[in-house]
Write a protein that holds these residues in place. Structure first.
Motif, PDB file in Angstrom:
ATOM      1  N   ARG A  10     -64.081  50.036  38.155  1.00  0.00           N
ATOM      2  CA  ARG A  10     -64.132  50.973  39.269  1.00  0.00           C
ATOM      3  C   ARG A  10     -65.423  50.839  40.062  1.00  0.00           C
ATOM      4  N   THR A  34     -62.467  52.734  32.682  1.00  0.00           N
ATOM      5  CA  THR A  34     -61.514  53.010  33.752  1.00  0.00           C
ATOM      6  C   THR A  34     -61.557  51.864  34.742  1.00  0.00           C
ATOM      7  N   VAL A  35     -60.402  51.276  35.006  1.00  0.00           N
ATOM      8  CA  VAL A  35     -60.321  50.154  35.931  1.00  0.00           C
ATOM      9  C   VAL A  35     -59.306  50.468  37.020  1.00  0.00           C
ATOM     10  N   VAL A  36     -59.397  49.702  38.081  1.00  0.00           N
ATOM     11  CA  VAL A  36     -58.548  49.911  39.250  1.00  0.00           C
ATOM     12  C   VAL A  36     -57.574  48.741  39.382  1.00  0.00           C
ATOM     13  N   ASP A  50     -54.434  52.436  42.157  1.00  0.00           N
ATOM     14  CA  ASP A  50     -54.335  53.365  41.036  1.00  0.00           C
ATOM     15  C   ASP A  50     -55.347  52.985  39.954  1.00  0.00           C
ATOM     16  N   THR A  51     -55.743  53.954  39.155  1.00  0.00           N
ATOM     17  CA  THR A  51     -56.656  53.699  38.045  1.00  0.00           C
ATOM     18  C   THR A  51     -55.911  53.813  36.717  1.00  0.00           C
TER      19      THR A  51
END
Length: 314
Positions: A28, A7-9, A91-92
């Protein structure tokens, strides 16, 4: 390469041209992202559940930040519209890969050809060519100047970059730019199908492996045979029959074998599977002729069998 979803931002979002935005993605937790090389792409899983592939176009030496460029495609499946209309900083998104079906090989001289958003995988190749001291030139075409992304970034390279907006100068002069093949030269191209088809005609006499292309749109080819065939799953100890209306990917999923996949069109490389026996009917847009002749792997979202049976490493 990493297939584990992360999961990245979205750290930054920037307008790069008309209908093109770039996104910078960070972990994140602020940690290191997987290493990558020029030509690599990632799978981006959007909040609506759709997955799209985008070339990495930032600095490969920045271990904490990825950059991608996204073209709004009015006739697409909705992923680019989501990015342009709904995705904002903070947002992710999910992240898979990176994977590389378009690797840059060492050479003394490079000729790069880009059409539209096809410039994105070329950008890190240029940076690598600069760092290694190789000679290079880029021919970059687009419909209009305003639609051509990363122009300011490329401007610092002076006359090594040739911008060719179609409404000002017409189509790319591929023959004039590429010239005659040279032993020290490798050509890399990414862009729309008509440009790549024209490039194939111009470089038809070039030696094998001196021209490499990447496609964002799958090449449609009919299957060699329109009949059922059996697929033996060597590790599972099971056999499934693949009918003409089903893909190998769908058939193996029916018996509980989940193979990671994304584009399902033979362009991203996610579902590559080892072939232990049999003759695949390669219908992807990734493998070159030598890789197809080796026949030790296939992309099971589109490729099929030339005979009655395949044995896969599943």
């Amino acid at each position: 390469m990493s297939d584990r979803a992360a999961t990245v931002v979205v750290a930054t979002r920037r307008d790069e041209a008309r209908d093109v935005v770039s996104l910078e993605l960070v972990a994140r937790d602020g940690g290191r992202l997987p290493d990558w090389e020029p030509g690599a792409h990632v799978d981006v899983v959007l909040p609506d559940g759709s997955t799209r592939q985008y070339s990495l176009c930032g600095d490969r030496w920045d271990a904490h930040r990825y950059r991608i460029g996204v073209l709004r495609e009015p006739d697409g499946r909705g992923g680019s519209a989501y990015v342009h209309d709904r995705l904002t900083e903070g947002d992710t998104v999910g992240l898979g890969g990176p994977r590389n079906n378009f690797p840059l090989v060492p050479a003394e001289r490079y000729l790069f050809v880009a059409g539209g958003i096809g410039v994105t995988p070329i950008l890190p190749m240029i940076r690598t060519a600069e760092q290694t001291g190789a000679e290079w030139h880029l021919l970059y075409g687009g419909r209009t100047r305003a639609s051509m992304a990363f122009r300011d970034e490329l401007a610092r390279h002076g006359d090594r970059v040739r911008l060719v907006p179609q409404d000002e100068h017409g189509l790319l002069d591929l023959a004039g730019f590429l010239g005659e093949p040279r032993a020290d030269t490798r050509a890399y191209a990414c862009g729309p199908p008509p440009m790549l088809a024209a490039l194939a005609d111009v470089t038809a006499r070039w030696p094998a492996h001196t021209v490499r292309t990447e496609r964002f749109v799958a090449t449609e080819t009919p299957p060699v045979r329109d009949a059922p065939f059996d697929v033996e799953l060597a590790r599972r100890g099971a056999t499934v029959t693949v009918t003409p209306d089903r893909t190998v990917l769908q058939a193996v999923a029916d018996v509980g074998v989940d193979v990671l996949s994304s584009c399902r069109k033979g362009v991203c490389g996610t579902c590559e599977t080892g072939v232990l026996d049999g003759d695949p009917d390669h219908r992807d847009s990734i493998l070159d002729d030598d890789e197809r002749d080796t026949a030790d792997s296939m992309f099971i979202c589109v490729s099929r069998a030339r005979g009655d049976r395949l044995v896969l490493d599943l």
